[in-house]
Design an enzyme around this catalytic site. Structure first.
Site, mmCIF file in Angstrom:
data_model
loop_
_atom_site.group_PDB
_atom_site.id
_atom_site.type_symbol
_atom_site.label_atom_id
_atom_site.label_comp_id
_atom_site.label_asym_id
_atom_site.label_seq_id
_atom_site.Cartn_x
_atom_site.Cartn_y
_atom_site.Cartn_z
ATOM 1 N N LYS A 134 0.835 -1.217 0.000
ATOM 2 C CA LYS A 134 0.000 0.000 0.000
ATOM 3 C C LYS A 134 0.859 1.251 0.000
ATOM 4 O O LYS A 134 0.525 2.232 -0.666
ATOM 5 C CB LYS A 134 -0.950 -0.004 1.201
ATOM 6 C CG LYS A 134 -2.091 -0.999 1.035
ATOM 7 C CD LYS A 134 -3.239 -0.761 2.000
ATOM 8 C CE LYS A 134 -4.418 -1.667 1.655
ATOM 9 N NZ LYS A 134 -5.542 -1.553 2.566
ATOM 10 N N LYS A 217 -5.370 -8.986 -6.578
ATOM 11 C CA LYS A 217 -6.509 -9.179 -5.667
ATOM 12 C C LYS A 217 -7.621 -8.178 -5.984
ATOM 13 O O LYS A 217 -7.343 -7.006 -6.224
ATOM 14 C CB LYS A 217 -5.980 -8.946 -4.245
ATOM 15 C CG LYS A 217 -6.980 -9.062 -3.135
ATOM 16 C CD LYS A 217 -6.320 -8.760 -1.790
ATOM 17 C CE LYS A 217 -6.562 -7.336 -1.346
ATOM 18 N NZ LYS A 217 -7.371 -7.167 -0.145
ATOM 19 N N LYS A 220 -11.187 -2.987 -2.669
ATOM 20 C CA LYS A 220 -12.001 -1.759 -2.655
ATOM 21 C C LYS A 220 -11.221 -0.595 -3.243
ATOM 22 O O LYS A 220 -11.786 0.326 -3.797
ATOM 23 C CB LYS A 220 -12.390 -1.403 -1.219
ATOM 24 C CG LYS A 220 -13.387 -2.345 -0.575
ATOM 25 C CD LYS A 220 -13.852 -1.758 0.746
ATOM 26 C CE LYS A 220 -13.740 -2.745 1.880
ATOM 27 N NZ LYS A 220 -12.432 -2.742 2.552
HETATM 28 N N1 AQP Z 1 -10.013 -10.224 -3.054
HETATM 29 C C1 AQP Z 1 -10.293 -10.782 -1.883
HETATM 30 N N2 AQP Z 1 -10.469 -12.114 -1.813
HETATM 31 C C2 AQP Z 1 -10.760 -12.715 -0.621
HETATM 32 N N3 AQP Z 1 -10.902 -12.037 0.540
HETATM 33 C C3 AQP Z 1 -10.730 -10.691 0.492
HETATM 34 N N4 AQP Z 1 -10.785 -9.743 1.427
HETATM 35 C C4 AQP Z 1 -10.528 -8.528 0.871
HETATM 36 N N5 AQP Z 1 -10.303 -8.673 -0.450
HETATM 37 C C5 AQP Z 1 -10.418 -10.002 -0.713
HETATM 38 C C6 AQP Z 1 -11.113 -9.992 2.830
HETATM 39 O O1 AQP Z 1 -12.162 -9.079 3.183
HETATM 40 C C7 AQP Z 1 -11.929 -8.569 4.490
HETATM 41 C C8 AQP Z 1 -11.878 -7.057 4.359
HETATM 42 O O2 AQP Z 1 -10.830 -6.477 4.950
HETATM 43 P P1 AQP Z 1 -10.556 -4.914 4.941
HETATM 44 O O3 AQP Z 1 -11.707 -4.126 4.473
HETATM 45 O O4 AQP Z 1 -10.083 -4.592 6.299
HETATM 46 O O5 AQP Z 1 -9.344 -4.675 3.989
HETATM 47 P P2 AQP Z 1 -8.644 -5.414 2.842
HETATM 48 O O6 AQP Z 1 -8.321 -6.826 3.167
HETATM 49 O O7 AQP Z 1 -7.469 -4.563 2.471
HETATM 50 O O8 AQP Z 1 -9.780 -5.390 1.727
HETATM 51 P P3 AQP Z 1 -9.870 -4.516 0.440
HETATM 52 O O9 AQP Z 1 -11.220 -4.734 -0.138
HETATM 53 O O10 AQP Z 1 -8.703 -4.753 -0.439
HETATM 54 O O11 AQP Z 1 -9.860 -3.032 1.002
HETATM 55 P P4 AQP Z 1 -8.892 -1.813 0.772
HETATM 56 O O12 AQP Z 1 -8.793 -1.647 -0.698
HETATM 57 O O13 AQP Z 1 -9.561 -0.687 1.471
HETATM 58 O O14 AQP Z 1 -7.576 -2.171 1.392
HETATM 59 C C9 AQP Z 1 -10.666 -9.249 5.008
HETATM 60 O O15 AQP Z 1 -11.019 -10.410 5.729
HETATM 61 C C10 AQP Z 1 -9.949 -9.635 3.749
HETATM 62 O O16 AQP Z 1 -9.089 -10.738 3.912
#
Ligand code: AQP
Length: 354
Positions: A134, A217, A220
């Site tokens: 990030k 991956k 969001k």
């Molecule tokens: N692509 C994915 N496949 C499987 N699991 C996923 N998770 C996120 N993306 C995938 C799981 O969803 C939960 C959300 O965690 P988060 O919102 O704290 O942050 P993250 O993991 O960083 O998810 P994002 O969507 O990628 O958000 P941003 O872009 O804001 O960082 C976790 O359990 C994660 O494993």
């Protein structure tokens, strides 16, 4: 909504073996970092949460303090926080059966994070790959100390609730390992204080990939919208994104992660949303090409997320009621969290106010 049998995890805890009297604890959360959750969040985490919520004493948090690690418009952050909570409920997390609350409503989270930061090595925190990814993506101007200490706040979230299991996607595995290390370190220095949690990662759906870039991956915060399926997107928009998903020139619906990442990702999503096995879907579409396959998947996406979207929007129509539910749940969360924090303060020798 499809409920999936609970299988093939990296770790599992039989309710009752850890605690014969009360249910074992489960904790997980998501950041309100977008207007909608994406399908990776749903398949990688929310579906497990829903399946497990009755077997465990479950705590689900909207981790708004974590979301502050990226720049936010204040009014938008408040709205995203409500939207995330509404999507949890719409996806089947019942606030009467699980403790569903907003992280910043429980002050013990940042308080314990500070204590844990004092026993975390700088090098140890620097090895977190999500921070490396990030910070590279955001650049030096936007990368904050908060982003660096993010996993320590996450450890505090989990440890406050004496958590036994943490269901997450595999991108969070390293953070849970750090949490375990911190719990063991604290317990060794100050006496048994924290339960050491285990990650629970559903192997077959641990990582859902971007529809346009199926080696990255789904996220969001992805740069392009075309590869992300949003829970709150209009169903017709989601269907179009599925129809435009990147595949390959072979033309056969076959799971091969290495050579056919696009088709394999679509198969994983299809299987997860319908509760079917991948070989059965391969058989159904044998010799039929990608157009039919994508149509079938688009239908599954619309069937699954149409009702989730409708329910979430209905909940968002009454923000006062949603806020009331969140406040009530935060009281329960604070009770458990404060008990742990008080023990921690005593163990490390802070003079308590009388
Ligand atoms: N692509 C994915 N496949 C499987 N699991 C996923 N998770 C996120 N993306 C995938 C799981 O969803 C939960 C959300 O965690 P988060 O919102 O704290 O942050 P993250 O993991 O960083 O998810 P994002 O969507 O990628 O958000 P941003 O872009 O804001 O960082 C976790 O359990 C994660 O494993």
């Amino acid at each position: 909504m499809t409920t999936r049998p609970w299988s093939s995890t990296t770790a599992s805890v039989e309710p009752g073996t850890l605690d014969q009297v009360t249910k074992a604890r489960l904790y997980s959360g998501m950041q309100p970092s977008a207007d909608s959750l994406q399908v990776g969040n749903y398949i990688g985490a929310l579906m497990q949460w829903r399946d497990l919520q009755d077997s465990y004493d479950a705590f689900f948090s909207v981790v708004d303090l974590h979301a502050l690690t990226q720049p936010n418009d204040p009014a938008e952050l408040r709205e995203k926080t409500r939207r995330t909570a509404a999507q949890y409920i719409a996806a089947g997390i019942e606030p009467s059966r699980s403790t569903l609350y907003v992280q910043s409503h429980v002050a013990a989270h940042p308080e314990l994070a500070w204590i844990l930061s004092t026993i975390t090595g700088f090098g140890e925190a620097g090895r977190m790959t999500q921070f490396k990814d990030k910070s590279q993506r955001y650049g030096a101007d936007v990368t904050s100390v908060g982003l660096f200490t993010y996993p320590i706040l996450m450890a505090a979230d989990i440890l406050l609730y004496q958590t036994n299991i943490v269901p997450v996607g595999d991108d969070q595995k390293q953070h849970i390992e750090l949490t375990r290390d911190l719990a063991e370190r604290f317990n060794a220095r100050y006496g048994e204080t924290f339960t050491v949690p285990m990650p629970v990662i559903q192997q077959d759906t641990a990582r859902i990939y971007d529809l346009q870039n199926p080696t990255a991956k789904m996220s969001k915060s992805a740069e392009s919208d075309a590869g992300t399926l949003w829970l709150l997107d209009d169903p017709s928009v989601s269907a179009k994104k599925v129809m435009r998903a990147v595949t390959d020139s072979e033309g056969s619906v076959r799971y091969d992660r290495e050579n056919k990442p696009g088709v394999s990702n679509l198969l994983v999503i299809y299987a997860a949303l319908t509760g079917r096995q991948i070989p059965a879907i391969e058989d159904e579409y044998a010799g039929r090409g990608y157009g039919d396959f994508k149509k079938g998947l688009a239908e599954a996406v619309v069937n699954e997320f149409g009702p989730v979207r409708a329910r979430a929007l209905e909940l968002l129509d009454d923000p006062a009621e949603l806020d009331r539910v969140l406040a009530k749940n935060a009281d329960r969360a604070a009770e458990v969290a404060n008990a742990t924090l008080n023990t921690v303060y005593d163990r490390i020798g802070l003079l308590r106010r009388r």
